[in-house]
Design an enzyme around this catalytic site. Sequence first.
Site, PDB file in Angstrom:
ATOM      1  N   LYS A  22     -17.461  -0.464  25.862  1.00  0.00           N
ATOM      2  CA  LYS A  22     -18.802  -0.507  25.249  1.00  0.00           C
ATOM      3  C   LYS A  22     -19.708   0.525  25.921  1.00  0.00           C
ATOM      4  CE  LYS A  22     -21.904  -3.670  26.687  1.00  0.00           C
ATOM      5  NZ  LYS A  22     -23.208  -3.125  27.094  1.00  0.00           N
ATOM      6  N   CYS A 123     -35.325  -6.618  29.429  1.00  0.00           N
ATOM      7  CA  CYS A 123     -34.376  -7.515  28.755  1.00  0.00           C
ATOM      8  C   CYS A 123     -34.134  -8.700  29.698  1.00  0.00           C
ATOM      9  CB  CYS A 123     -33.077  -6.782  28.442  1.00  0.00           C
ATOM     10  SG  CYS A 123     -32.061  -6.533  29.880  1.00  0.00           S
ATOM     11  N   PRO A 129     -36.719  -0.234  33.731  1.00  0.00           N
ATOM     12  CA  PRO A 129     -37.582   0.938  33.530  1.00  0.00           C
ATOM     13  C   PRO A 129     -36.762   2.175  33.133  1.00  0.00           C
ATOM     14  CG  PRO A 129     -37.301   0.500  35.855  1.00  0.00           C
ATOM     15  CD  PRO A 129     -36.655  -0.645  35.149  1.00  0.00           C
ATOM     16  N   ILE A 335     -28.369  -4.861  42.084  1.00  0.00           N
ATOM     17  CA  ILE A 335     -28.760  -3.893  41.049  1.00  0.00           C
ATOM     18  C   ILE A 335     -29.898  -4.409  40.182  1.00  0.00           C
ATOM     19  CG2 ILE A 335     -27.947  -2.486  39.090  1.00  0.00           C
ATOM     20  CD1 ILE A 335     -26.507  -1.718  41.648  1.00  0.00           C
TER      21      ILE A 335
HETATM   22  C1  EPZ Z   1     -25.919   0.643  32.501  1.00  0.00           C
HETATM   23  O1  EPZ Z   1     -27.249   0.217  32.311  1.00  0.00           O
HETATM   24  C2  EPZ Z   1     -25.060  -0.343  31.730  1.00  0.00           C
HETATM   25  N1  EPZ Z   1     -25.412  -0.323  30.309  1.00  0.00           N
HETATM   26  C3  EPZ Z   1     -25.271  -1.747  32.287  1.00  0.00           C
HETATM   27  O2  EPZ Z   1     -24.408  -2.628  31.590  1.00  0.00           O
HETATM   28  C4  EPZ Z   1     -24.891  -1.751  33.770  1.00  0.00           C
HETATM   29  O3  EPZ Z   1     -25.119  -3.025  34.314  1.00  0.00           O
HETATM   30  C5  EPZ Z   1     -25.736  -0.695  34.513  1.00  0.00           C
HETATM   31  O4  EPZ Z   1     -25.562   0.600  33.889  1.00  0.00           O
HETATM   32  C6  EPZ Z   1     -25.352  -0.588  35.981  1.00  0.00           C
HETATM   33  O5  EPZ Z   1     -24.017  -0.254  36.091  1.00  0.00           O
HETATM   34  C7  EPZ Z   1     -24.894   0.652  29.525  1.00  0.00           C
HETATM   35  O6  EPZ Z   1     -24.192   1.530  29.982  1.00  0.00           O
HETATM   36  C8  EPZ Z   1     -25.252   0.591  28.057  1.00  0.00           C
HETATM   37  P1  EPZ Z   1     -28.991   1.767  35.519  1.00  0.00           P
HETATM   38  P2  EPZ Z   1     -28.471   1.177  32.790  1.00  0.00           P
HETATM   39  O7  EPZ Z   1     -29.922   2.794  35.005  1.00  0.00           O
HETATM   40  O8  EPZ Z   1     -28.101   2.589  32.627  1.00  0.00           O
HETATM   41  C9  EPZ Z   1     -32.981   0.960  37.924  1.00  0.00           C
HETATM   42  C10 EPZ Z   1     -23.814  -4.544  30.356  1.00  0.00           C
HETATM   43  O9  EPZ Z   1     -23.818  -5.770  30.557  1.00  0.00           O
HETATM   44  N2  EPZ Z   1     -33.566   2.023  37.095  1.00  0.00           N
HETATM   45  O10 EPZ Z   1     -27.758   2.197  36.222  1.00  0.00           O
HETATM   46  O11 EPZ Z   1     -29.718   0.721  32.108  1.00  0.00           O
HETATM   47  C11 EPZ Z   1     -32.650  -0.290  37.115  1.00  0.00           C
HETATM   48  O12 EPZ Z   1     -33.793  -1.121  36.998  1.00  0.00           O
HETATM   49  C12 EPZ Z   1     -24.990  -3.686  30.793  1.00  0.00           C
HETATM   50  O13 EPZ Z   1     -22.884  -3.924  29.779  1.00  0.00           O
HETATM   51  C13 EPZ Z   1     -34.838   2.473  37.394  1.00  0.00           C
HETATM   52  O14 EPZ Z   1     -35.491   1.994  38.315  1.00  0.00           O
HETATM   53  O15 EPZ Z   1     -28.567   0.799  34.323  1.00  0.00           O
HETATM   54  C14 EPZ Z   1     -31.557  -0.924  37.933  1.00  0.00           C
HETATM   55  O16 EPZ Z   1     -32.137  -1.662  38.981  1.00  0.00           O
HETATM   56  C15 EPZ Z   1     -26.037  -4.484  31.555  1.00  0.00           C
HETATM   57  N3  EPZ Z   1     -35.368   3.463  36.622  1.00  0.00           N
HETATM   58  C16 EPZ Z   1     -30.820   0.272  38.531  1.00  0.00           C
HETATM   59  O17 EPZ Z   1     -31.711   1.385  38.411  1.00  0.00           O
HETATM   60  C17 EPZ Z   1     -34.664   4.040  35.598  1.00  0.00           C
HETATM   61  O18 EPZ Z   1     -35.180   4.972  34.950  1.00  0.00           O
HETATM   62  C18 EPZ Z   1     -29.514   0.626  37.814  1.00  0.00           C
HETATM   63  O19 EPZ Z   1     -29.803   0.743  36.429  1.00  0.00           O
HETATM   64  C19 EPZ Z   1     -33.367   3.565  35.311  1.00  0.00           C
HETATM   65  C20 EPZ Z   1     -32.833   2.552  36.083  1.00  0.00           C
END
Ligand code: EPZ
Length: 425
Positions: A22, A123, A129, A335
């Site tokens: 996915k 969500c 963010p 995370i």
């Molecule tokens: C991806 O989400 C995945 N989703 C998530 O899977 C997964 O849990 C996550 O990566 C971590 O591996 C998809 O790929 C569609 P991040 P993403 O940006 O990209 C912070 C599932 O169940 N952050 O790596 O949104 C954020 O708040 C989903 O399949 C900022 O602060 O995650 C988090 O604490 C859930 N600012 C951390 O970074 C930003 O601009 C990691 O988030 C972006 C993120």
Amino acid sequence: MDKIIIRGGKPLSGRIPISGAKNSALTLLPCALLTDEPLTLRNLPRLADVDSFGHLLNQLGVSTMIEGARPEDFGRVMTLRAGRVTSTVAPYDIVRKMRASILVLGPLLARAGEATVSLPGGCAIGNRPIDLHLKALEALGAEIEITAGYVTARAPKGGLPGGDFGFPVVSVGATENALMTAVLCKGTSTLRNAAREPEIVDLCNLLVAMGAKIEGIGGSTLVIHGKERLHGATYRVMADRIEAGSYACAAAITGSALDLIGAKLDEMEATVAALRQAGVHVEEIADGIAVRPNGKLQALTLSTAPFPGFATDMQAQFMAMLCLAEGASVLTETIFENRYMHVPELNRMGAHIEVKGRTAVVHGVERMVGAPVMATDLRASMSLIIAGLAAEGETEAGLSKRWFCSGHYPPPTPPFQGGEARCAA
Ligand code: EPZ
């Protein structure tokens, strides 16, 4: 309300074809915007999110054609073609249902010089963010403006120059947006502390197949030499390492033998190491990974971390499995700030879990009993199904609308025998 009814307490058996990932499919689909030639993606998972992404791309002028799976694949084939981009706006009504829509921001900006995407909002698991997405695009030369709940990114006249950006926090999505922008920048870009998840490698491999020049693939520093244009390609989406890990937890908690066809050990080393530490027998087989029972499960201490650490997307499923382990396990979620919504539901099934801040202590119990429970995010829902498979009696997992609008069909009736899970309206 839709619900999944699980009658547990029976061992499972079977060989399960693992779907296309996915979290790879959702970043490969927007790559269609980066070329005016056809992009064919194979092994796409059967998910509402994939269909929603196709509809979003249609609104931007991308034609999409779905055909059945090829014999050697487990997922569908979609051919996409962005001959001409007819809109640069991703509207709120789509983005609010599918957070991954934010992943059109970069490729749309790179292709059309401008992109306007509704802010995705938070969500169930956190406020999610996108500041790092925006800072990375600014570093590549984009001008960013946020008004009335939308973010607009614009390229300067003459196109995006490219640039260097160090991520203060590892972000999968921000790395993906930055990569899909940098490949069409005028100059060379360097991304430091980039995410290293296998889904990022899958994205880099597709971009290279489309003619991009990327150095450091698989590492945390990526150097991207921008190109004038990219060409079409045919590419097979990687197997879903989280789906494979989830089925492995189901096998472990029910003391069953399952073969996970297409799963790759090197993409799920932290998950396999944790399973083995818990006493589960896991071995590589010719066409995937075999999971075998090996006595009582043992307690673990686990902390989620960016790849190659233990995946946050596996935390809920391991928590369910460890409810029946010998001893007390300690899980720490580093995370996301709100990824323990499955805890009260598991406790209603007889688990004994205490949450203190970001840490959950899972005291192993002898048995769990089926109960009506509420599923929230995708992985929490899977943890309730895993627990239901081992619990005595019937578990009824109600799926909040949010579950569906997070882009997932109810999981198809598992292809393995034994534990019974079916979807009921
Ligand atoms: C991806 O989400 C995945 N989703 C998530 O899977 C997964 O849990 C996550 O990566 C971590 O591996 C998809 O790929 C569609 P991040 P993403 O940006 O990209 C912070 C599932 O169940 N952050 O790596 O949104 C954020 O708040 C989903 O399949 C900022 O602060 O995650 C988090 O604490 C859930 N600012 C951390 O970074 C930003 O601009 C990691 O988030 C972006 C993120």
